[in-house]
Design an enzyme around this catalytic site. Structure first.
Site, mmCIF file in Angstrom:
data_model
loop_
_atom_site.group_PDB
_atom_site.id
_atom_site.type_symbol
_atom_site.label_atom_id
_atom_site.label_comp_id
_atom_site.label_asym_id
_atom_site.label_seq_id
_atom_site.Cartn_x
_atom_site.Cartn_y
_atom_site.Cartn_z
ATOM 1 N N ARG A 133 0.823 -1.186 0.000
ATOM 2 C CA ARG A 133 0.000 0.000 0.000
ATOM 3 C C ARG A 133 0.872 1.257 0.000
ATOM 4 O O ARG A 133 0.538 2.255 -0.597
ATOM 5 C CB ARG A 133 -0.890 0.000 1.254
ATOM 6 N N TYR A 134 1.986 1.195 0.722
ATOM 7 C CA TYR A 134 2.902 2.337 0.822
ATOM 8 C C TYR A 134 4.163 2.002 0.044
ATOM 9 O O TYR A 134 4.693 0.894 0.163
ATOM 10 C CB TYR A 134 3.248 2.610 2.292
ATOM 11 N N ARG A 147 7.399 0.128 1.671
ATOM 12 C CA ARG A 147 7.296 -1.034 2.548
ATOM 13 C C ARG A 147 6.140 -1.938 2.152
ATOM 14 O O ARG A 147 5.119 -1.461 1.663
ATOM 15 C CB ARG A 147 7.150 -0.629 4.013
ATOM 16 N N CYS A 195 -2.679 -17.423 15.271
ATOM 17 C CA CYS A 195 -2.242 -16.575 16.371
ATOM 18 C C CYS A 195 -2.243 -17.429 17.636
ATOM 19 O O CYS A 195 -2.962 -18.422 17.706
ATOM 20 C CB CYS A 195 -3.208 -15.413 16.583
ATOM 21 N N CYS A 220 -7.804 -12.281 19.458
ATOM 22 C CA CYS A 220 -8.307 -11.096 20.142
ATOM 23 C C CYS A 220 -9.703 -10.809 19.615
ATOM 24 O O CYS A 220 -9.934 -10.828 18.410
ATOM 25 C CB CYS A 220 -7.394 -9.918 19.871
ATOM 26 N N CYS A 244 -10.034 -8.107 16.897
ATOM 27 C CA CYS A 244 -9.064 -8.160 15.791
ATOM 28 C C CYS A 244 -9.621 -7.595 14.485
ATOM 29 O O CYS A 244 -10.716 -7.944 14.076
ATOM 30 C CB CYS A 244 -8.633 -9.596 15.563
ATOM 31 N N ARG A 256 -8.420 -8.240 11.614
ATOM 32 C CA ARG A 256 -8.340 -9.262 10.571
ATOM 33 C C ARG A 256 -9.123 -10.505 10.987
ATOM 34 O O ARG A 256 -8.829 -11.605 10.561
ATOM 35 C CB ARG A 256 -6.878 -9.669 10.321
ATOM 36 N N ASP A 303 -10.474 -0.619 14.301
ATOM 37 C CA ASP A 303 -11.023 -0.624 12.945
ATOM 38 C C ASP A 303 -12.455 -1.138 12.959
ATOM 39 O O ASP A 303 -12.909 -1.723 13.942
ATOM 40 C CB ASP A 303 -10.154 -1.513 12.050
ATOM 41 N N ASP A 343 -6.707 3.645 10.536
ATOM 42 C CA ASP A 343 -6.721 3.339 9.111
ATOM 43 C C ASP A 343 -8.066 3.811 8.584
ATOM 44 O O ASP A 343 -9.073 3.130 8.740
ATOM 45 C CB ASP A 343 -6.620 1.821 8.899
ATOM 46 N N LYS A 359 -2.647 5.513 7.177
ATOM 47 C CA LYS A 359 -3.028 5.565 8.579
ATOM 48 C C LYS A 359 -3.015 7.046 8.947
ATOM 49 O O LYS A 359 -1.989 7.699 8.814
ATOM 50 C CB LYS A 359 -1.982 4.857 9.422
HETATM 51 C C1 LIG Z 1 -0.025 -0.278 8.726
HETATM 52 C C2 LIG Z 1 0.551 -0.735 7.459
HETATM 53 C C3 LIG Z 1 1.926 -0.624 7.208
HETATM 54 C C4 LIG Z 1 2.887 -0.053 8.224
HETATM 55 O O1 LIG Z 1 2.686 1.296 8.404
HETATM 56 P P1 LIG Z 1 3.678 2.126 9.333
HETATM 57 O O2 LIG Z 1 3.039 3.455 9.422
HETATM 58 O O3 LIG Z 1 5.007 2.132 8.633
HETATM 59 O O4 LIG Z 1 3.772 1.398 10.636
HETATM 60 C C5 LIG Z 1 2.405 -1.047 6.010
HETATM 61 N N1 LIG Z 1 1.583 -1.557 5.058
HETATM 62 C C6 LIG Z 1 0.274 -1.670 5.262
HETATM 63 C C7 LIG Z 1 -0.570 -2.243 4.189
HETATM 64 C C8 LIG Z 1 -0.291 -1.265 6.466
HETATM 65 O O5 LIG Z 1 -1.620 -1.398 6.668
HETATM 66 S S1 SF4 Z 2 -5.019 -8.744 16.908
HETATM 67 FE FE1 SF4 Z 2 -5.669 -10.317 15.426
HETATM 68 S S2 SF4 Z 2 -3.807 -10.833 14.282
HETATM 69 FE FE2 SF4 Z 2 -3.156 -9.805 16.179
HETATM 70 S S3 SF4 Z 2 -2.824 -11.493 17.670
HETATM 71 FE FE3 SF4 Z 2 -4.901 -10.731 17.970
HETATM 72 S S4 SF4 Z 2 -6.137 -12.113 16.684
HETATM 73 FE FE4 SF4 Z 2 -4.018 -12.307 15.971
#
Ligand SMILES: *Cc1c(COP(=O)(O)O)cnc(C)c1O
Ligand code: SF4
Length: 359
Positions: free
Chosen positions: A104-105, A108, A117, A121, A124, A126, A286, A323, A330
């Site tokens: 996305r960025y 990175r 996991c 959580c 979570c 995801r 989120d 996000d 973010k």
């Molecule tokens: C959160 C995230 C990152 C990391 O973002 P930082 O601001 O560098 O911590 C990188 N890629 C994706 C897709 C993300 O959602």
């Molecule tokens: S927040 Fe989601 S991905 Fe992170 S440890 Fe908890 S369940 Fe796993």
């Protein structure tokens, strides 16, 4: 505590280890009542459930609002889904050019190395993707992800996530780090993990040494949400990483009923700093399905952040972020210190006084 030791992690062939916790076990050990148990089966059918013995031991069973319990023991409130909630709240899928990789960025990428996991959580983001049944990034898919990174010199950093990438075996972690370190333009490998806190016994000397490789800096973002999570074992695991030369930052989620009070946040951030971990992000939750009961108004989060700014060392200040759904980044949520008025911009100082600003 002996009875809880019965809730075992089930070994699985493909992935390092897959844990899950049954509602009947939670009931047997007094974490949910028989009436709750019946209703919670529906939650467990939809979302993965796992609680490590370390975390179960921390729960005060006499307190229905225990902040550790709220994070890991399922609740019927998870069955309430609101229209703005989404299975992919941060829209990862739109930025996934090859399986398991999110770009996305520019500088990175995220690699989702496995979907398991040690705990699941309840908040979570995801939650629709993580769980014991999921895939690990292995074989052809892993090679494809590595190829993608190799072919793009702008990728400076690879962020390992999941699931929880600390669920890899030390051997696989080492192979992955070595493969990334062998790519010239990759200078940073960052792990996002909850393991040091919820399953500190996994952070062995062997595993810690696997995180390091010539040519890359290793960073670990440690996820914790409540100061009670810093058990002696968790502290020792964090210190092992620090002493091995790994750079440490924190990651927390601001959660109603867990850490939505200034004193809890103060102790949490101070806890990190005292261990040599720089507070990095405090995430506003989120819009993941069935997590409405954890969300608080952003203005309340901003007030809490202002409280941290007023009372704690600069080292203990995380950035409060969200996000933004459909957004590109973010976003820091810090308009606390800036406001638009009819007369122009005003800035807030540490004593609560607003000053006109003509910049
Ligand atoms: C959160 C995230 C990152 C990391 O973002 P930082 O601001 O560098 O911590 C990188 N890629 C994706 C897709 C993300 O959602
Ligand atoms: S927040 Fe989601 S991905 Fe992170 S440890 Fe908890 S369940 Fe796993």
């Amino acid at each position: 505590m002996a009875p809880q030791a019965k809730i075992k992690a089930l070994p699985q062939p493909v992935q390092a280890e897959v844990s899950s916790t049954k509602i009947v076990d939670l009931q047997a050990h007094g974490h949910v009542t028989p009436e709750e148990a019946t209703r919670l089966e529906a939650v467990a059918e939809r979302y993965a459930v796992a609680v490590t013995p370390t975390m179960l031991d921390l729960i005060d069973r006499a307190d229905p609002h225990d902040p550790i319990r709220a994070q890991f023991v399922p609740s019927v409130l998870e069955l309430q889904q609101s229209p703005e909630e989404s299975a992919d709240p941060i829209d990862d899928a739109a930025f996934s050019p090859v399986p398991g990789l999110v770009h996305r960025y520019e500088d990175r990428v995220l690699l989702k190395v496995l979907s398991v996991c040690p705990v699941y959580c309840r908040f979570c983001f995801r939650r629709e993707m993580v769980g014991p049944g999921g895939e690990a990034l292995v074989g052809a898919n892993l090679n494809q992800a590595l190829e993608y990174i190799r072919a793009r010199p702008q990728i400076f950093e690879v962020i390992l996530t999941g699931g929880d990438p600390f669920m890899l075996s030390a051997r696989r972690a080492r192979e992955l780090v070595q493969a990334l370190a062998a790519i010239d333009h990759v200078k940073v490998v960052r792990w996002h993990t909850r393991v040091p806190v919820v399953a500190p016994e996994r952070v062995t000397d062997d595993f810690v040494s696997a995180l390091r490789a010539e040519g890359v800096a290793s960073w670990v973002a440690i996820h914790a949400n409540h100061p009670r999570e810093f058990t002696p074992e968790a502290k020792a695991a964090i210190i092992r990483m620090r002493e091995a030369g790994i750079s440490l930052v924190s990651q927390s989620v601001l959660l109603r009923g867990v850490n939505d009070r200034l004193d809890a946040l103060q102790d949490l951030m101070r806890g990190f700093v005292a261990l040599g971990v720089k507070p990095y992000y405090l995430h506003h939750p989120d819009l993941a399905p069935g997590t409405g009961h954890f969300r608080l108004p952003i203005t309340e989060g901003q007030d809490l952040m202002a409280g941290l700014r007023r009372t704690l060392t600069g080292l203990a200040q995380p950035t409060y972020v969200l996000d933004v759904p459909g957004g590109a980044f973010k976003s820091p949520l810090d308009p606390t210190y800036v406001r638009e008025t009819e007369g122009g911009l005003q800035l807030l100082d540490g004593t609560g006084v607003w000053h006109d600003y003509k910049g």
